[in-house]
Design a protein around this motif. Structure first.
Motif, mmCIF file in Angstrom:
data_model
loop_
_atom_site.group_PDB
_atom_site.id
_atom_site.type_symbol
_atom_site.label_atom_id
_atom_site.label_comp_id
_atom_site.label_asym_id
_atom_site.label_seq_id
_atom_site.Cartn_x
_atom_site.Cartn_y
_atom_site.Cartn_z
ATOM 1 N N HIS A 91 -0.385 -6.395 -13.751
ATOM 2 C CA HIS A 91 -0.040 -7.476 -12.838
ATOM 3 C C HIS A 91 -1.241 -8.021 -12.077
ATOM 4 O O HIS A 91 -1.082 -8.694 -11.064
ATOM 5 N N ASP A 92 -2.463 -7.731 -12.557
ATOM 6 C CA ASP A 92 -3.629 -8.430 -12.030
ATOM 7 C C ASP A 92 -3.533 -9.877 -12.486
ATOM 8 O O ASP A 92 -2.985 -10.173 -13.556
ATOM 9 N N ALA A 93 -4.098 -10.782 -11.680
ATOM 10 C CA ALA A 93 -3.935 -12.197 -11.978
ATOM 11 C C ALA A 93 -5.209 -12.970 -11.658
ATOM 12 O O ALA A 93 -6.082 -12.498 -10.918
ATOM 13 N N ALA A 94 -5.298 -14.165 -12.225
ATOM 14 C CA ALA A 94 -6.381 -15.095 -11.931
ATOM 15 C C ALA A 94 -5.780 -16.446 -11.593
ATOM 16 O O ALA A 94 -4.822 -16.884 -12.240
ATOM 17 N N VAL A 95 -6.337 -17.075 -10.558
ATOM 18 C CA VAL A 95 -5.920 -18.415 -10.152
ATOM 19 C C VAL A 95 -7.184 -19.250 -9.985
ATOM 20 O O VAL A 95 -8.160 -18.795 -9.384
ATOM 21 N N VAL A 96 -7.177 -20.443 -10.541
ATOM 22 C CA VAL A 96 -8.295 -21.366 -10.370
ATOM 23 C C VAL A 96 -7.793 -22.606 -9.653
ATOM 24 O O VAL A 96 -6.861 -23.261 -10.120
ATOM 25 N N HIS A 97 -8.387 -22.915 -8.516
ATOM 26 C CA HIS A 97 -8.091 -24.167 -7.834
ATOM 27 C C HIS A 97 -9.202 -24.474 -6.847
ATOM 28 O O HIS A 97 -9.905 -23.580 -6.371
ATOM 29 N N GLY A 98 -9.375 -25.763 -6.572
ATOM 30 C CA GLY A 98 -10.376 -26.178 -5.605
ATOM 31 C C GLY A 98 -11.792 -25.768 -5.961
ATOM 32 O O GLY A 98 -12.616 -25.521 -5.067
ATOM 33 N N GLY A 99 -12.112 -25.676 -7.260
ATOM 34 C CA GLY A 99 -13.448 -25.306 -7.678
ATOM 35 C C GLY A 99 -13.773 -23.838 -7.511
ATOM 36 O O GLY A 99 -14.944 -23.447 -7.566
ATOM 37 N N THR A 100 -12.745 -22.992 -7.345
ATOM 38 C CA THR A 100 -12.957 -21.564 -7.123
ATOM 39 C C THR A 100 -12.035 -20.746 -8.018
ATOM 40 O O THR A 100 -10.871 -21.099 -8.210
ATOM 41 N N LEU A 101 -12.575 -19.660 -8.565
ATOM 42 C CA LEU A 101 -11.783 -18.685 -9.305
ATOM 43 C C LEU A 101 -11.399 -17.561 -8.355
ATOM 44 O O LEU A 101 -12.256 -16.970 -7.691
ATOM 45 N N PHE A 102 -10.112 -17.257 -8.282
ATOM 46 C CA PHE A 102 -9.610 -16.167 -7.457
ATOM 47 C C PHE A 102 -9.083 -15.066 -8.375
ATOM 48 O O PHE A 102 -8.215 -15.315 -9.211
ATOM 49 N N LEU A 103 -9.614 -13.856 -8.215
ATOM 50 C CA LEU A 103 -9.115 -12.696 -8.934
ATOM 51 C C LEU A 103 -8.245 -11.881 -7.999
ATOM 52 O O LEU A 103 -8.685 -11.496 -6.906
ATOM 53 N N ILE A 104 -7.010 -11.607 -8.417
ATOM 54 C CA ILE A 104 -6.035 -10.932 -7.570
ATOM 55 C C ILE A 104 -5.658 -9.609 -8.222
ATOM 56 O O ILE A 104 -5.037 -9.581 -9.282
ATOM 57 N N GLN A 105 -6.064 -8.535 -7.584
ATOM 58 C CA GLN A 105 -5.723 -7.210 -8.092
ATOM 59 C C GLN A 105 -4.336 -6.820 -7.611
ATOM 60 O O GLN A 105 -4.047 -6.874 -6.410
ATOM 61 N N ASP A 106 -3.462 -6.424 -8.551
ATOM 62 C CA ASP A 106 -2.090 -6.017 -8.248
ATOM 63 C C ASP A 106 -1.355 -7.111 -7.470
ATOM 64 O O ASP A 106 -0.975 -6.942 -6.321
ATOM 65 N N ALA A 107 -1.130 -8.240 -8.145
ATOM 66 C CA ALA A 107 -0.457 -9.371 -7.508
ATOM 67 C C ALA A 107 0.947 -9.021 -7.032
ATOM 68 O O ALA A 107 1.447 -9.598 -6.070
ATOM 69 N N ALA A 108 1.588 -8.056 -7.685
ATOM 70 C CA ALA A 108 2.940 -7.660 -7.306
ATOM 71 C C ALA A 108 2.948 -6.624 -6.185
ATOM 72 O O ALA A 108 4.011 -6.255 -5.704
ATOM 73 N N GLY A 109 1.757 -6.171 -5.787
ATOM 74 C CA GLY A 109 1.668 -5.146 -4.742
ATOM 75 C C GLY A 109 0.740 -5.555 -3.622
ATOM 76 O O GLY A 109 1.016 -6.478 -2.864
ATOM 77 N N ALA A 110 -0.434 -4.897 -3.550
ATOM 78 C CA ALA A 110 -1.359 -5.130 -2.440
ATOM 79 C C ALA A 110 -1.992 -6.513 -2.469
ATOM 80 O O ALA A 110 -2.389 -7.042 -1.427
ATOM 81 N N SER A 111 -2.120 -7.108 -3.626
ATOM 82 C CA SER A 111 -2.669 -8.464 -3.788
ATOM 83 C C SER A 111 -4.055 -8.602 -3.153
ATOM 84 O O SER A 111 -4.296 -9.472 -2.313
ATOM 85 N N THR A 112 -4.981 -7.748 -3.534
ATOM 86 C CA THR A 112 -6.360 -7.849 -3.069
ATOM 87 C C THR A 112 -7.039 -9.014 -3.778
ATOM 88 O O THR A 112 -7.017 -9.100 -5.008
ATOM 89 N N VAL A 113 -7.670 -9.927 -3.000
ATOM 90 C CA VAL A 113 -8.204 -11.168 -3.568
ATOM 91 C C VAL A 113 -9.726 -11.198 -3.445
ATOM 92 O O VAL A 113 -10.288 -10.893 -2.393
ATOM 93 N N ARG A 114 -10.379 -11.554 -4.543
ATOM 94 C CA ARG A 114 -11.813 -11.841 -4.548
ATOM 95 C C ARG A 114 -11.996 -13.268 -5.060
ATOM 96 O O ARG A 114 -11.262 -13.714 -5.944
ATOM 97 N N SER A 115 -12.979 -13.974 -4.523
ATOM 98 C CA SER A 115 -13.172 -15.375 -4.889
ATOM 99 C C SER A 115 -14.559 -15.611 -5.456
ATOM 100 O O SER A 115 -15.532 -14.979 -5.041
ATOM 101 N N TYR A 116 -14.633 -16.559 -6.416
ATOM 102 C CA TYR A 116 -15.883 -16.908 -7.081
ATOM 103 C C TYR A 116 -15.963 -18.427 -7.160
ATOM 104 O O TYR A 116 -15.318 -19.040 -8.014
ATOM 105 N N PRO A 117 -16.719 -19.064 -6.262
ATOM 106 C CA PRO A 117 -16.829 -20.528 -6.274
ATOM 107 C C PRO A 117 -17.726 -21.018 -7.408
ATOM 108 O O PRO A 117 -18.310 -20.225 -8.154
#
Length: 220
Positions: free
Chosen positions: A108-134
């Motif tokens: 359930h790790d996930a990736a979201v891209v918006h606003g010129g930034t890649l967001f990596l979300i660890q355990d989206a169904a749980g803690a949802s820790t987010v790291r961003s890469y512009p």
């Protein structure tokens, strides 16, 4: 001779788009206002749920489904939602129209891209820790590698594929003599463009070959 097997799934809607999970074990049959979830692919497909959705007011939608068929990522031209097929849902993050979403294989790790930034979300169904890469330019597709160790973002206008190592966060960019519009899994490869009269471009995710060029079939 070849034998083709057809399996009856049951009563299906007429979807406008079919989205497969990263490993192809589940699928989301998207129609405006709802998604039918198929599990047990490819040998024993069953309809596991029909999930109601609010329609996009801006005509753009982003949909991804996890390999276990338990969760959807959904954006209707606005915030990205995590929707559980059991009935639970929550806003994962704010987003803009044209956002891209993807689940990692096998979890359930996930990736979201918006606003010129890649967001990596660890355990989206749980803690949802987010790291961003512009620094993402004109993204057209996002996907994880089959081993979930890397994330790729294709850019059609930039004629490139950005790679981010999930563990270290290190990023690289690979230039392509094409306009990548997709990142479609094909075993250890990701297909970058559609099948047509033009050459086919593939991204090798397991070796150092990088991009693979497949010449177009000659019409002569």
């Amino acid at each position: 001779p070849y034998m083709t097997l057809f399996r009856s799934v049951g009563s299906l809607n007429s979807p406008v788009r079919v989205v497969y999970s990263p490993s192809g074990t589940a699928a989301a049959l998207y129609s405006p206002g709802s998604v039918q979830v198929l599990k047990g692919l490819p040998t024993a497909p069953t309809i596991s749920a029909t999930v109601p959705l609010h329609a996009s007011a801006k005509g753009t939608t982003a949909v991804a489904i996890s390999d276990d068929g338990a969760y959807l990522l959904y954006s209707a031209g606005g915030p990205v939602e995590l929707i559980g097929v059991a009935g639970d849902s929550r806003k994962l993050m704010e987003a803009t129209p044209g956002s891209l979403v993807a689940f990692a294989p096998g979890g359930h790790d996930a990736a979201v891209v918006h606003g010129g930034t890649l967001f990596l979300i660890q355990d989206a169904a749980g803690a949802s820790t987010v790291r961003s890469y512009p620094g993402v330019t004109s993204p057209t597709a996002v996907a994880f590698s089959p081993d979930a160790r890397k994330v790729y973002v294709a850019s059609s206008r930039g004629r490139s594929v950005m790679t981010v190592d999930v563990a270290s966060g290190a990023g690289t960019s690979l230039t392509c003599d094409c306009m990548p519009t997709s990142l479609i899994p094909m075993g250890s490869l990701l297909r970058l463009n559609e099948l047509s009269t033009e050459p086919l471009w593939l991204l090798d995710t397991t070796s150092g070959r990088g991009l693979i060029f497949v010449p177009a079939r000659s019409t002569n």
